[in-house]
Design a protein around this motif. Structure first.
Motif, PDB file in Angstrom:
ATOM      1  N   ASP A 103       0.832  -1.205   0.000  1.00  0.00           N
ATOM      2  CA  ASP A 103       0.000   0.000   0.000  1.00  0.00           C
ATOM      3  C   ASP A 103       0.867   1.256   0.000  1.00  0.00           C
ATOM      4  O   ASP A 103       0.614   2.193  -0.744  1.00  0.00           O
ATOM      5  N   ILE A 105       5.092   2.769   0.797  1.00  0.00           N
ATOM      6  CA  ILE A 105       6.482   2.627   1.231  1.00  0.00           C
ATOM      7  C   ILE A 105       6.880   3.954   1.856  1.00  0.00           C
ATOM      8  O   ILE A 105       6.829   5.003   1.218  1.00  0.00           O
ATOM      9  N   ASP A 106       7.232   3.857   3.127  1.00  0.00           N
ATOM     10  CA  ASP A 106       7.521   5.025   3.949  1.00  0.00           C
ATOM     11  C   ASP A 106       9.048   5.049   4.158  1.00  0.00           C
ATOM     12  O   ASP A 106       9.779   5.493   3.291  1.00  0.00           O
ATOM     13  N   LYS A 134       6.529   7.762   0.085  1.00  0.00           N
ATOM     14  CA  LYS A 134       6.920   8.996   0.768  1.00  0.00           C
ATOM     15  C   LYS A 134       8.420   9.205   0.572  1.00  0.00           C
ATOM     16  O   LYS A 134       9.220   8.705   1.377  1.00  0.00           O
ATOM     17  N   ASP A 154       3.118  12.958   5.545  1.00  0.00           N
ATOM     18  CA  ASP A 154       1.999  13.088   6.487  1.00  0.00           C
ATOM     19  C   ASP A 154       1.418  11.707   6.769  1.00  0.00           C
ATOM     20  O   ASP A 154       1.474  10.836   5.909  1.00  0.00           O
ATOM     21  N   LEU A 161      -5.516   1.656   4.499  1.00  0.00           N
ATOM     22  CA  LEU A 161      -4.563   2.146   5.516  1.00  0.00           C
ATOM     23  C   LEU A 161      -5.310   2.505   6.796  1.00  0.00           C
ATOM     24  O   LEU A 161      -6.373   3.131   6.742  1.00  0.00           O
TER      25      LEU A 161
HETATM   26  P1  5GP Z   1       7.934   1.456   6.170  1.00  0.00           P
HETATM   27  O1  5GP Z   1       8.501   0.169   6.694  1.00  0.00           O
HETATM   28  O2  5GP Z   1       8.201   1.695   4.709  1.00  0.00           O
HETATM   29  O3  5GP Z   1       8.374   2.638   7.013  1.00  0.00           O
HETATM   30  O4  5GP Z   1       6.383   1.438   6.390  1.00  0.00           O
HETATM   31  C1  5GP Z   1       5.618   0.552   5.797  1.00  0.00           C
HETATM   32  C2  5GP Z   1       4.330   0.318   6.535  1.00  0.00           C
HETATM   33  O5  5GP Z   1       4.047   1.305   7.540  1.00  0.00           O
HETATM   34  C3  5GP Z   1       3.216   0.380   5.554  1.00  0.00           C
HETATM   35  O6  5GP Z   1       2.989  -0.841   4.942  1.00  0.00           O
HETATM   36  C4  5GP Z   1       2.078   0.815   6.435  1.00  0.00           C
HETATM   37  O7  5GP Z   1       1.515  -0.304   7.055  1.00  0.00           O
HETATM   38  C5  5GP Z   1       2.699   1.698   7.484  1.00  0.00           C
HETATM   39  N1  5GP Z   1       2.617   3.132   7.126  1.00  0.00           N
HETATM   40  C6  5GP Z   1       3.588   3.938   6.646  1.00  0.00           C
HETATM   41  N2  5GP Z   1       3.128   5.187   6.454  1.00  0.00           N
HETATM   42  C7  5GP Z   1       1.821   5.164   6.813  1.00  0.00           C
HETATM   43  C8  5GP Z   1       0.788   6.162   6.839  1.00  0.00           C
HETATM   44  O8  5GP Z   1       0.936   7.339   6.487  1.00  0.00           O
HETATM   45  N3  5GP Z   1      -0.433   5.736   7.271  1.00  0.00           N
HETATM   46  C9  5GP Z   1      -0.689   4.466   7.673  1.00  0.00           C
HETATM   47  N4  5GP Z   1      -1.921   4.189   8.060  1.00  0.00           N
HETATM   48  N5  5GP Z   1       0.263   3.507   7.671  1.00  0.00           N
HETATM   49  C10 5GP Z   1       1.496   3.857   7.244  1.00  0.00           C
END
Ligand code: 5GP
Ligand code: MG
Length: 179
Positions: A103, A105-106, A134, A154, A161
């Motif tokens: 959904d 990638i942060d 992001k 944000d 999500l």
């Molecule tokens: P990452 O490991 O890339 O930091 O984050 C991945 C996971 O963190 C995503 O699959 C999601 O579950 C959650 N995540 C990251 N950003 C957001 C956001 O803005 N809103 C929500 N609800 N979940 C997020």
């Protein structure tokens, strides 16, 4: 401005359902072109990606399969170490063309972990598709093959999500008001 209240927080509309559907169609079109004849296996990372994956999959018109995985987090025997395992992968991956569906990638830490786990299964090719990215939060270096939209740093909810388990059911995407 359309706002929603989820638990204790307020969120305002950020990406409409219409815009999301157009974006999903564009990703599907690229995948249809790129992976025609490769019979890809889509691996959906639960929970967040389930709605995106369902919409995307309906727009894929090449021979393909889909499966679902989850990352289980649990505290290891060492007090501070957290071990995350990929669970639910029953399909034979070896030699296949794989597309991981996320959904969002942060930081990229979750996807980096997923890619490393999948390497053990010896796929012929691993591509990554994410609805949202992001760039300001990204800390890793892997290539993302399909990005629906780049968004600011944000916190968002809706379209799969969640905030504390809630708001996954909204067809639009909302961003947090204030912080
Ligand atoms: P990452 O490991 O890339 O930091 O984050 C991945 C996971 O963190 C995503 O699959 C999601 O579950 C959650 N995540 C990251 N950003 C957001 C956001 O803005 N809103 C929500 N609800 N979940 C997020
Ligand atoms: Mg996710």
């Amino acid at each position: 401005m359309k706002t929603i209240k989820v638990r204790d927080k307020e969120f305002s509309i950020s990406i409409t359902a219409e815009k999301i559907q157009k974006t999903v169609s564009k990703i599907a079109e690229k995948i249809n072109n790129d992976l025609h004849g490769k019979v890809p296996l889509f691996i959906v990372v639960l929970n967040g990606a389930f709605i995106f994956a369902a919409d995307l999959f309906k727009k894929i018109n090449i021979d393909c399969e889909v499966t679902f995985v989850k990352l289980s987090s649990y505290v290891g025997t060492q007090t501070t170490s957290t071990v995350r395992e990929l669970i639910g992968l029953d399909e034979a991956i070896k030699g296949r063309s794989v597309v991981i569906i996320e959904d969002i990638i942060d930081t990229g830490i979750t996807m980096d972990h997923t890619i490393k786990k999948l390497k053990h299964f010896k796929a012929a090719d691993v591509k990554i598709a994410t609805l949202l990215f992001k760039p300001d939060a990204f800390q890793k270096h892997f290539k993302i093959d399909y990005i629906g939209m780049e968004i600011p740093n944000d916190f968002i909810v809706g379209y799969g999500l969640d905030y504390d388990g809630f708001a996954r059911n909204y067809p639009d995407i909302y961003k947090i008001v204030g912080n």
